[in-house]
Design a protein around this motif. Structure first.
Motif, PDB file in Angstrom:
ATOM      1  N   GLU A  91       0.826  -1.205   0.000  1.00  0.00           N
ATOM      2  CA  GLU A  91       0.000   0.000   0.000  1.00  0.00           C
ATOM      3  C   GLU A  91       0.862   1.257   0.000  1.00  0.00           C
ATOM      4  O   GLU A  91       0.532   2.247  -0.653  1.00  0.00           O
ATOM      5  N   ASP A  92       1.978   1.214   0.738  1.00  0.00           N
ATOM      6  CA  ASP A  92       2.885   2.360   0.761  1.00  0.00           C
ATOM      7  C   ASP A  92       3.462   2.627  -0.624  1.00  0.00           C
ATOM      8  O   ASP A  92       3.548   3.782  -1.055  1.00  0.00           O
ATOM      9  N   LYS A  93       3.835   1.593  -1.315  1.00  0.00           N
ATOM     10  CA  LYS A  93       4.398   1.759  -2.661  1.00  0.00           C
ATOM     11  C   LYS A  93       3.345   2.299  -3.622  1.00  0.00           C
ATOM     12  O   LYS A  93       3.635   3.167  -4.449  1.00  0.00           O
ATOM     13  N   ARG A  94       2.096   1.812  -3.505  1.00  0.00           N
ATOM     14  CA  ARG A  94       1.013   2.320  -4.356  1.00  0.00           C
ATOM     15  C   ARG A  94       0.729   3.784  -4.055  1.00  0.00           C
ATOM     16  O   ARG A  94       0.472   4.580  -4.957  1.00  0.00           O
ATOM     17  N   ALA A  95       0.781   4.129  -2.777  1.00  0.00           N
ATOM     18  CA  ALA A  95       0.497   5.514  -2.384  1.00  0.00           C
ATOM     19  C   ALA A  95       1.570   6.462  -2.892  1.00  0.00           C
ATOM     20  O   ALA A  95       1.269   7.581  -3.313  1.00  0.00           O
ATOM     21  N   LEU A  96       2.822   6.048  -2.855  1.00  0.00           N
ATOM     22  CA  LEU A  96       3.901   6.908  -3.320  1.00  0.00           C
ATOM     23  C   LEU A  96       3.895   7.088  -4.843  1.00  0.00           C
ATOM     24  O   LEU A  96       4.472   8.052  -5.353  1.00  0.00           O
ATOM     25  N   LYS A  97       3.239   6.176  -5.562  1.00  0.00           N
ATOM     26  CA  LYS A  97       3.147   6.314  -7.010  1.00  0.00           C
ATOM     27  C   LYS A  97       2.099   7.351  -7.424  1.00  0.00           C
ATOM     28  O   LYS A  97       2.141   7.840  -8.551  1.00  0.00           O
ATOM     29  N   LEU A  98       1.186   7.676  -6.518  1.00  0.00           N
ATOM     30  CA  LEU A  98       0.159   8.671  -6.856  1.00  0.00           C
ATOM     31  C   LEU A  98       0.786  10.059  -6.941  1.00  0.00           C
ATOM     32  O   LEU A  98       1.670  10.402  -6.169  1.00  0.00           O
ATOM     33  N   ASN A  99       0.307  10.863  -7.888  1.00  0.00           N
ATOM     34  CA  ASN A  99       0.820  12.230  -8.013  1.00  0.00           C
ATOM     35  C   ASN A  99      -0.233  13.219  -7.503  1.00  0.00           C
ATOM     36  O   ASN A  99      -1.319  12.839  -7.071  1.00  0.00           O
ATOM     37  N   LYS A 100       0.091  14.495  -7.578  1.00  0.00           N
ATOM     38  CA  LYS A 100      -0.818  15.536  -7.061  1.00  0.00           C
ATOM     39  C   LYS A 100      -2.131  15.578  -7.834  1.00  0.00           C
ATOM     40  O   LYS A 100      -3.174  15.891  -7.275  1.00  0.00           O
ATOM     41  N   LYS A 101      -2.067  15.238  -9.106  1.00  0.00           N
ATOM     42  CA  LYS A 101      -3.278  15.255  -9.917  1.00  0.00           C
ATOM     43  C   LYS A 101      -4.261  14.184  -9.444  1.00  0.00           C
ATOM     44  O   LYS A 101      -5.470  14.426  -9.389  1.00  0.00           O
ATOM     45  N   ASP A 102      -3.771  13.025  -9.073  1.00  0.00           N
ATOM     46  CA  ASP A 102      -4.629  11.958  -8.545  1.00  0.00           C
ATOM     47  C   ASP A 102      -5.262  12.369  -7.212  1.00  0.00           C
ATOM     48  O   ASP A 102      -6.439  12.114  -6.965  1.00  0.00           O
ATOM     49  N   VAL A 103      -4.468  13.013  -6.380  1.00  0.00           N
ATOM     50  CA  VAL A 103      -4.976  13.479  -5.086  1.00  0.00           C
ATOM     51  C   VAL A 103      -6.032  14.552  -5.313  1.00  0.00           C
ATOM     52  O   VAL A 103      -7.081  14.557  -4.643  1.00  0.00           O
ATOM     53  N   TRP A 104      -5.807  15.442  -6.270  1.00  0.00           N
ATOM     54  CA  TRP A 104      -6.767  16.505  -6.572  1.00  0.00           C
ATOM     55  C   TRP A 104      -8.078  15.909  -7.093  1.00  0.00           C
ATOM     56  O   TRP A 104      -9.161  16.349  -6.710  1.00  0.00           O
ATOM     57  N   ARG A 105      -7.973  14.896  -7.978  1.00  0.00           N
ATOM     58  CA  ARG A 105      -9.184  14.238  -8.494  1.00  0.00           C
ATOM     59  C   ARG A 105      -9.972  13.575  -7.373  1.00  0.00           C
ATOM     60  O   ARG A 105     -11.203  13.643  -7.346  1.00  0.00           O
ATOM     61  N   TYR A 106      -9.284  12.956  -6.424  1.00  0.00           N
ATOM     62  CA  TYR A 106      -9.965  12.335  -5.272  1.00  0.00           C
ATOM     63  C   TYR A 106     -10.720  13.395  -4.475  1.00  0.00           C
ATOM     64  O   TYR A 106     -11.875  13.193  -4.102  1.00  0.00           O
ATOM     65  N   TRP A 107     -10.079  14.539  -4.242  1.00  0.00           N
ATOM     66  CA  TRP A 107     -10.744  15.577  -3.454  1.00  0.00           C
ATOM     67  C   TRP A 107     -11.942  16.164  -4.201  1.00  0.00           C
ATOM     68  O   TRP A 107     -12.972  16.455  -3.606  1.00  0.00           O
ATOM     69  N   GLN A 108     -11.843  16.320  -5.512  1.00  0.00           N
ATOM     70  CA  GLN A 108     -12.968  16.824  -6.296  1.00  0.00           C
ATOM     71  C   GLN A 108     -14.148  15.858  -6.226  1.00  0.00           C
ATOM     72  O   GLN A 108     -15.295  16.285  -6.141  1.00  0.00           O
ATOM     73  N   SER A 109     -13.860  14.561  -6.254  1.00  0.00           N
ATOM     74  CA  SER A 109     -14.957  13.584  -6.147  1.00  0.00           C
ATOM     75  C   SER A 109     -15.608  13.650  -4.762  1.00  0.00           C
ATOM     76  O   SER A 109     -16.816  13.468  -4.635  1.00  0.00           O
ATOM     77  N   GLN A 110     -14.829  13.918  -3.730  1.00  0.00           N
ATOM     78  CA  GLN A 110     -15.395  14.074  -2.386  1.00  0.00           C
ATOM     79  C   GLN A 110     -16.244  15.334  -2.293  1.00  0.00           C
ATOM     80  O   GLN A 110     -17.282  15.345  -1.637  1.00  0.00           O
ATOM     81  N   GLU A 111     -15.792  16.399  -2.921  1.00  0.00           N
ATOM     82  CA  GLU A 111     -16.529  17.663  -2.891  1.00  0.00           C
ATOM     83  C   GLU A 111     -17.842  17.573  -3.669  1.00  0.00           C
ATOM     84  O   GLU A 111     -18.809  18.241  -3.324  1.00  0.00           O
ATOM     85  N   GLU A 112     -17.876  16.766  -4.722  1.00  0.00           N
ATOM     86  CA  GLU A 112     -19.101  16.629  -5.516  1.00  0.00           C
ATOM     87  C   GLU A 112     -20.207  15.958  -4.719  1.00  0.00           C
ATOM     88  O   GLU A 112     -21.384  16.205  -4.977  1.00  0.00           O
ATOM     89  N   THR A 113     -19.865  15.132  -3.768  1.00  0.00           N
ATOM     90  CA  THR A 113     -20.885  14.460  -2.961  1.00  0.00           C
ATOM     91  C   THR A 113     -21.501  15.391  -1.923  1.00  0.00           C
ATOM     92  O   THR A 113     -22.584  15.109  -1.422  1.00  0.00           O
TER      93      THR A 113
END
Length: 187
Positions: A91-113
């Motif tokens: 999980e740590d390795k998968r998390a470190l592969k994520l970039n800022k754009k992926d994190v931003w997309r996750y937050w936008q999906s949370q905000e849409e709800t």
């Protein structure tokens, strides 16, 4: 129709209450024992002198050093920063592969709800918003008294499916605090 009242029998009627001295009820008083009489008859000053306590000695005051810190000191003291260990799990390795754009997309999906915008979080960056949202999500367990990384790993071990983006923010964050925001506010 209301029920009829029965005629009162004057012999069985309740007597009138009297608040005079004739019907006064008091507790029974026991006679004081000889020991109690002796204590009452001695003046208060002599009682203090005859007590078995030794007289205080003049000892210079020195600060008391405790082997362990007091609880109040633990709350006031800032918690030491813990160095983030190198990623070891998958999980740590998968998390470190994520970039800022992926994190931003996750937050936008949370905000849409959400139905309403977050008013009091306007000056906060996205990473801190994600972590505060994770802190206040009760589905992953309590956030008080446990570092965020440990809380995420505990939730993952319990198969609660915490978002991998939260772990990415925690592991990549440089100025990210280990403790939850609400934990710092309450202590």
């Amino acid at each position: 129709m209301p029920p009829r009242r029965r005629a009162r029998n004057t012999a069985a009627a309740q007597s009138t209450l009297s608040f005079g001295n004739q019907s006064r009820v008091t507790k029974p008083v026991t006679a004081p024992t000889d020991k109690a009489k002796a204590l009452d008859s001695t003046p208060p000053l002599s009682r203090k002198l005859t007590s078995a306590t030794p007289e205080p000695q003049n000892v210079p005051a020195s600060p008391v050093e405790h082997s362990e810190p007091l609880v109040s000191e633990l709350v006031v003291r800032p918690q030491p920063t813990v160095e983030k260990p190198a990623p070891t799990s998958e999980e740590d390795k998968r998390a470190l592969k994520l970039n800022k754009k992926d994190v931003w997309r996750y937050w936008q999906s949370q905000e849409e709800t959400r139905k309403a915008p977050r008013i009091h979080q306007q000056g906060i960056d996205v990473e801190e918003k994600i972590l505060r949202h994770f802190d206040l999500s009760s589905q992953y367990g309590p956030c008080i008294g446990i570092p965020r990384v440990n809380r995420w790993r505990r939730a993952n071990a319990l198969k609660l499916n915490p978002p991998i983006e939260v772990l990415a923010v925690i592991l990549k964050g440089k100025n990210i605090k280990e403790r939850a925001y609400i934990d710092e506010v309450l202590s």
